[in-house]
Design a protein around this motif. Sequence first.
Motif, PDB file in Angstrom:
ATOM      1  N   ARG A 294       0.774  -1.183  -0.073  1.00 28.47           N
ATOM      2  CA  ARG A 294       0.121  -0.077   0.151  1.00 28.47           C
ATOM      3  C   ARG A 294       0.820   1.369   0.033  1.00 28.47           C
ATOM      4  NH1 ARG A 294      -3.691  -3.285   3.812  1.00 28.47           N
ATOM      5  NH2 ARG A 294      -5.444  -3.555   2.275  1.00 28.47           N
ATOM      6  N   GLN A 295       0.271   2.405  -0.407  1.00 24.87           N
ATOM      7  CA  GLN A 295       1.053   3.520  -0.921  1.00 24.87           C
ATOM      8  C   GLN A 295       1.693   4.058   0.778  1.00 24.87           C
ATOM      9  OE1 GLN A 295      -0.936   6.483  -2.973  1.00 24.87           O
ATOM     10  NE2 GLN A 295      -0.330   5.670  -4.863  1.00 24.87           N
ATOM     11  N   ALA A 296       1.098   3.801   1.682  1.00 24.42           N
ATOM     12  CA  ALA A 296       1.340   4.302   3.222  1.00 24.42           C
ATOM     13  C   ALA A 296       2.417   3.341   3.291  1.00 24.42           C
ATOM     14  CB  ALA A 296       0.186   4.046   3.985  1.00 24.42           C
ATOM     15  N   SER A 297       2.762   2.216   3.086  1.00 23.01           N
ATOM     16  CA  SER A 297       3.805   1.256   3.655  1.00 23.01           C
ATOM     17  C   SER A 297       4.994   1.837   2.623  1.00 23.01           C
ATOM     18  CB  SER A 297       3.483  -0.117   3.250  1.00 23.01           C
ATOM     19  OG  SER A 297       2.183  -0.536   3.993  1.00 23.01           O
ATOM     20  N   GLN A 298       4.708   2.068   1.552  1.00 25.35           N
ATOM     21  CA  GLN A 298       5.809   2.401   0.560  1.00 25.35           C
ATOM     22  C   GLN A 298       6.272   3.845   0.915  1.00 25.35           C
ATOM     23  OE1 GLN A 298       3.508   2.506  -3.007  1.00 25.35           O
ATOM     24  NE2 GLN A 298       3.962   0.219  -3.553  1.00 25.35           N
ATOM     25  N   PHE A 299       5.572   4.746   1.595  1.00 25.51           N
ATOM     26  CA  PHE A 299       6.482   6.050   1.881  1.00 25.51           C
ATOM     27  C   PHE A 299       6.761   5.947   2.969  1.00 25.51           C
ATOM     28  CE2 PHE A 299       5.754  10.246   3.681  1.00 25.51           C
ATOM     29  CZ  PHE A 299       6.436  11.228   2.705  1.00 25.51           C
ATOM     30  N   PHE A 300       6.454   5.082   4.108  1.00 29.55           N
ATOM     31  CA  PHE A 300       7.076   4.802   5.448  1.00 29.55           C
ATOM     32  C   PHE A 300       8.159   4.317   5.120  1.00 29.55           C
ATOM     33  CE2 PHE A 300       7.769   2.013   8.850  1.00 29.55           C
ATOM     34  CZ  PHE A 300       7.793   2.971   9.977  1.00 29.55           C
ATOM     35  N   ILE A 301       8.666   3.260   3.957  1.00 29.39           N
ATOM     36  CA  ILE A 301       9.897   2.747   3.781  1.00 29.39           C
ATOM     37  C   ILE A 301      10.856   3.800   3.199  1.00 29.39           C
ATOM     38  CG2 ILE A 301      10.814   1.069   2.254  1.00 29.39           C
ATOM     39  CD1 ILE A 301       8.671  -0.781   2.670  1.00 29.39           C
ATOM     40  N   VAL A 302      10.077   4.625   2.397  1.00 23.48           N
ATOM     41  CA  VAL A 302      10.952   5.715   1.940  1.00 23.48           C
ATOM     42  C   VAL A 302      11.711   6.458   3.036  1.00 23.48           C
ATOM     43  CG1 VAL A 302      10.871   8.042   0.920  1.00 23.48           C
ATOM     44  CG2 VAL A 302       9.900   6.362   0.017  1.00 23.48           C
ATOM     45  N   ILE A 303      10.929   6.715   4.338  1.00 22.59           N
ATOM     46  CA  ILE A 303      11.539   7.573   5.523  1.00 22.59           C
ATOM     47  C   ILE A 303      12.622   6.611   6.151  1.00 22.59           C
ATOM     48  CG2 ILE A 303      10.949   8.323   7.948  1.00 22.59           C
ATOM     49  CD1 ILE A 303       8.120   8.799   6.899  1.00 22.59           C
ATOM     50  N   LEU A 304      12.348   5.199   6.274  1.00 23.29           N
ATOM     51  CA  LEU A 304      13.263   4.216   6.938  1.00 23.29           C
ATOM     52  C   LEU A 304      14.635   4.293   6.011  1.00 23.29           C
ATOM     53  CD1 LEU A 304      11.070   1.485   7.754  1.00 23.29           C
ATOM     54  CD2 LEU A 304      11.980   3.237   9.285  1.00 23.29           C
ATOM     55  N   MET A 305      14.498   4.315   4.683  1.00 21.05           N
ATOM     56  CA  MET A 305      15.657   4.026   3.714  1.00 21.05           C
ATOM     57  C   MET A 305      16.517   5.407   3.776  1.00 21.05           C
ATOM     58  SD  MET A 305      14.254   2.358   0.381  1.00 21.05           S
ATOM     59  CE  MET A 305      13.345   3.513  -0.411  1.00 21.05           C
ATOM     60  N   PHE A 306      15.718   6.691   4.101  1.00 17.12           N
ATOM     61  CA  PHE A 306      16.302   7.968   4.271  1.00 17.12           C
ATOM     62  C   PHE A 306      17.305   8.047   5.388  1.00 17.12           C
ATOM     63  CE2 PHE A 306      16.796  12.302   5.143  1.00 17.12           C
ATOM     64  CZ  PHE A 306      17.347  12.896   3.991  1.00 17.12           C
ATOM     65  N   ILE A 307      16.865   7.217   6.388  1.00 19.82           N
ATOM     66  CA  ILE A 307      17.393   7.350   7.738  1.00 19.82           C
ATOM     67  C   ILE A 307      18.630   6.456   7.560  1.00 19.82           C
ATOM     68  CG2 ILE A 307      17.610   6.608   9.996  1.00 19.82           C
ATOM     69  CD1 ILE A 307      14.266   7.272  10.131  1.00 19.82           C
ATOM     70  N   GLY A 308      18.428   5.164   7.206  1.00 21.83           N
ATOM     71  CA  GLY A 308      19.634   4.346   6.896  1.00 21.83           C
ATOM     72  C   GLY A 308      19.976   3.439   7.763  1.00 21.83           C
ATOM     73  N   ALA A 309      21.123   3.434   7.852  1.00 22.63           N
ATOM     74  CA  ALA A 309      22.207   2.365   8.756  1.00 22.63           C
ATOM     75  C   ALA A 309      23.025   3.287   9.786  1.00 22.63           C
ATOM     76  CB  ALA A 309      23.132   1.381   7.915  1.00 22.63           C
ATOM     77  N   SER A 310      24.156   2.737  10.091  1.00 20.70           N
ATOM     78  CA  SER A 310      24.625   3.665  11.222  1.00 20.70           C
ATOM     79  C   SER A 310      26.309   4.002  10.560  1.00 20.70           C
ATOM     80  CB  SER A 310      24.885   2.716  12.399  1.00 20.70           C
ATOM     81  OG  SER A 310      23.600   2.467  13.070  1.00 20.70           O
ATOM     82  N   PRO A 311      27.007   4.758  11.308  1.00 21.70           N
ATOM     83  CA  PRO A 311      28.252   5.298  10.705  1.00 21.70           C
ATOM     84  C   PRO A 311      29.238   3.930  10.860  1.00 21.70           C
ATOM     85  CG  PRO A 311      27.283   6.970  12.233  1.00 21.70           C
ATOM     86  CD  PRO A 311      26.417   5.565  12.398  1.00 21.70           C
ATOM     87  N   GLY A 312      30.152   4.280  10.005  1.00 19.42           N
ATOM     88  CA  GLY A 312      31.179   2.987   9.891  1.00 19.42           C
ATOM     89  C   GLY A 312      30.852   1.872   9.534  1.00 19.42           C
ATOM     90  N   SER A 313      29.695   1.697   8.753  1.00 15.81           N
ATOM     91  CA  SER A 313      29.165   0.388   8.350  1.00 15.81           C
ATOM     92  C   SER A 313      29.020   0.258   7.241  1.00 15.81           C
ATOM     93  CB  SER A 313      27.663   0.394   8.920  1.00 15.81           C
ATOM     94  OG  SER A 313      26.762   1.014   8.128  1.00 15.81           O
ATOM     95  N   THR A 314      28.429  -0.897   6.455  1.00 18.77           N
ATOM     96  CA  THR A 314      28.508  -1.194   5.112  1.00 18.77           C
ATOM     97  C   THR A 314      27.164  -0.444   4.510  1.00 18.77           C
ATOM     98  OG1 THR A 314      27.010  -3.125   5.510  1.00 18.77           O
ATOM     99  CG2 THR A 314      29.302  -3.531   5.271  1.00 18.77           C
ATOM    100  N   GLY A 315      26.421   0.247   5.356  1.00 23.79           N
ATOM    101  CA  GLY A 315      25.070   0.917   4.882  1.00 23.79           C
ATOM    102  C   GLY A 315      25.249   2.381   4.724  1.00 23.79           C
ATOM    103  N   GLY A 316      23.985   3.036   3.851  1.00 23.61           N
ATOM    104  CA  GLY A 316      24.084   4.424   3.760  1.00 23.61           C
ATOM    105  C   GLY A 316      23.033   4.985   4.518  1.00 23.61           C
ATOM    106  N   GLY A 317      22.608   6.287   3.715  1.00 19.56           N
ATOM    107  CA  GLY A 317      21.406   6.997   4.472  1.00 19.56           C
ATOM    108  C   GLY A 317      22.146   8.150   5.276  1.00 19.56           C
ATOM    109  N   ILE A 318      21.335   9.045   6.178  1.00 17.40           N
ATOM    110  CA  ILE A 318      21.946   9.988   6.830  1.00 17.40           C
ATOM    111  C   ILE A 318      22.512   9.099   8.165  1.00 17.40           C
ATOM    112  CG2 ILE A 318      20.496  11.812   5.891  1.00 17.40           C
ATOM    113  CD1 ILE A 318      18.761  11.326   8.537  1.00 17.40           C
ATOM    114  N   LYS A 319      22.097   8.132   8.618  1.00 15.92           N
ATOM    115  CA  LYS A 319      22.459   7.290   9.726  1.00 15.92           C
ATOM    116  C   LYS A 319      21.663   7.586  10.769  1.00 15.92           C
ATOM    117  CE  LYS A 319      26.186   5.833   7.414  1.00 15.92           C
ATOM    118  NZ  LYS A 319      26.011   6.453   6.036  1.00 15.92           N
ATOM    119  N   THR A 320      21.583   6.488  11.681  1.00 12.81           N
ATOM    120  CA  THR A 320      20.903   6.491  12.890  1.00 12.81           C
ATOM    121  C   THR A 320      21.159   7.501  14.001  1.00 12.81           C
ATOM    122  OG1 THR A 320      22.124   4.803  13.563  1.00 12.81           O
ATOM    123  CG2 THR A 320      20.043   4.039  12.524  1.00 12.81           C
TER     124      THR A 320
END
Length: 450
Positions: A294-320
């Motif tokens: 559902r679009q609500a879920s998709q937009f919520f995942i957009v927010i989670l992806m923007f936050i991303g992982a943590s510094p010094g990790s294999t991930g991206g995003g603005i970081k936790t």
Amino acid sequence: MIKKMNIWRLTPPQILVLGFAAIIFLGAGLLTLPFASATGHSIAFIDALFTATSATCVTGLVVVDTGSVYTMFGQIVIVSLIQIGGLGFMTMSTLIAFAFRKKITLKERLVLQEAFNQGSMEGIVRLIRKVIIYSLSIEAIAAVIFTIRWSFDMDFAQALYFGIWHAISMFNNAGFDLFGTVDAPFVSLTGYVDDFVVNFVAMALIVLGGIGFIVMSDLMDYNTKKKLSLHSKVVLSMTGFLIMFGAIIIFIFEYTNIRTMGSLDLGGKILASFFQSVAPRTAGPNTVDIGALRQASQFFIVILMFIGASPGSTGGGIKTTTFTILISAIVTMIRGKEDIVIFRYRLAKDRILKAITLTMMALFLVIIVTMLLSTTEDSQLLKILFEVTSAFGTVGLTMGLTPELTTFGKILISLTMFAGRLGPITLAYALQPKQEKELYRYPEGKITIG
């Protein structure tokens, strides 16, 4: 006469940018070789470049299906790029230096400090040694479990190959998979939506790869130190909160969605909810059709992806940690306090300014790329926003837009993945002219806000 570029005069951010770019183009060259393609014909360079960028930046977005389009040679090139990109090319070069008992120079230590976002060089080589040991050990354990599980579905040789390949991909938060076929491409882990073993191991790999090597080192030394650093406390608490909160939200939104989780039993729904909450930590694999959410879920995942992982990790995003500082700043301002305090520690002003700067640069990048793609790609705005955020966060989740991208779109998404892996601030430092110390300060002024 043009002077030759002296690599020793380059700053650590510039070395990181050029190093990743060199690996990407080398990988693209290998993937265009005829024997890298299942058809025996060379893959278009733009598609090979996109794949190499996605692999090196540990994203997982693909324009062609990895399992059915590439031969074993091509797949090994991709997983090698994932390992190099996930751990960082400087980490891999340090591993080679360890093997040949070569001394790590001061310049190399500075680059490693920049790569792992450390405040000082103290203990950086010791941290790299731990990173290599932890990473290879975790990947080996996961590969064994995957091999045992998949040996029930395929012959042992293929199960072993799949086990090693996917353990590397999942731990490095890449999101690439080999389960696609000519008749059913881009399936990811949808065939294992309610398989506890595959889901649990994959989620464990994603989380361990996403919390960062600094936190993993801190946890391994906990029995000796009997305490965790402020960084580790923030990362672990925010990661746990985002996973739990995300699972609850997705569970509520998708409970009755027959196209995703509606046909699963309660246990399957819970498992799928947690997996889709963990995957936006910048991992990429999915067990349900993301385009069918559902679009609500998709937009919520957009927010989670923007936050991303943590510094010094294999991930991206603005970081936790950045997200934690922003939320803490808002709470502090509302409460009328002056200092931002987290776990009884007061944060320095420069940390707050860096968090705000990183977030705004990331936000501008996502907005500008989304606007550009909305003019060149024939697709819905949410679908484009989802793709761009996934590229910036080096996530790899997609609503199905990637294979349909125009050449311009592929180039733009590739640049976004590159910026997301290195970080907007690192890129800015690499491109800025040499800093000069300010000799004077302007008088303080006041602006009305709100």
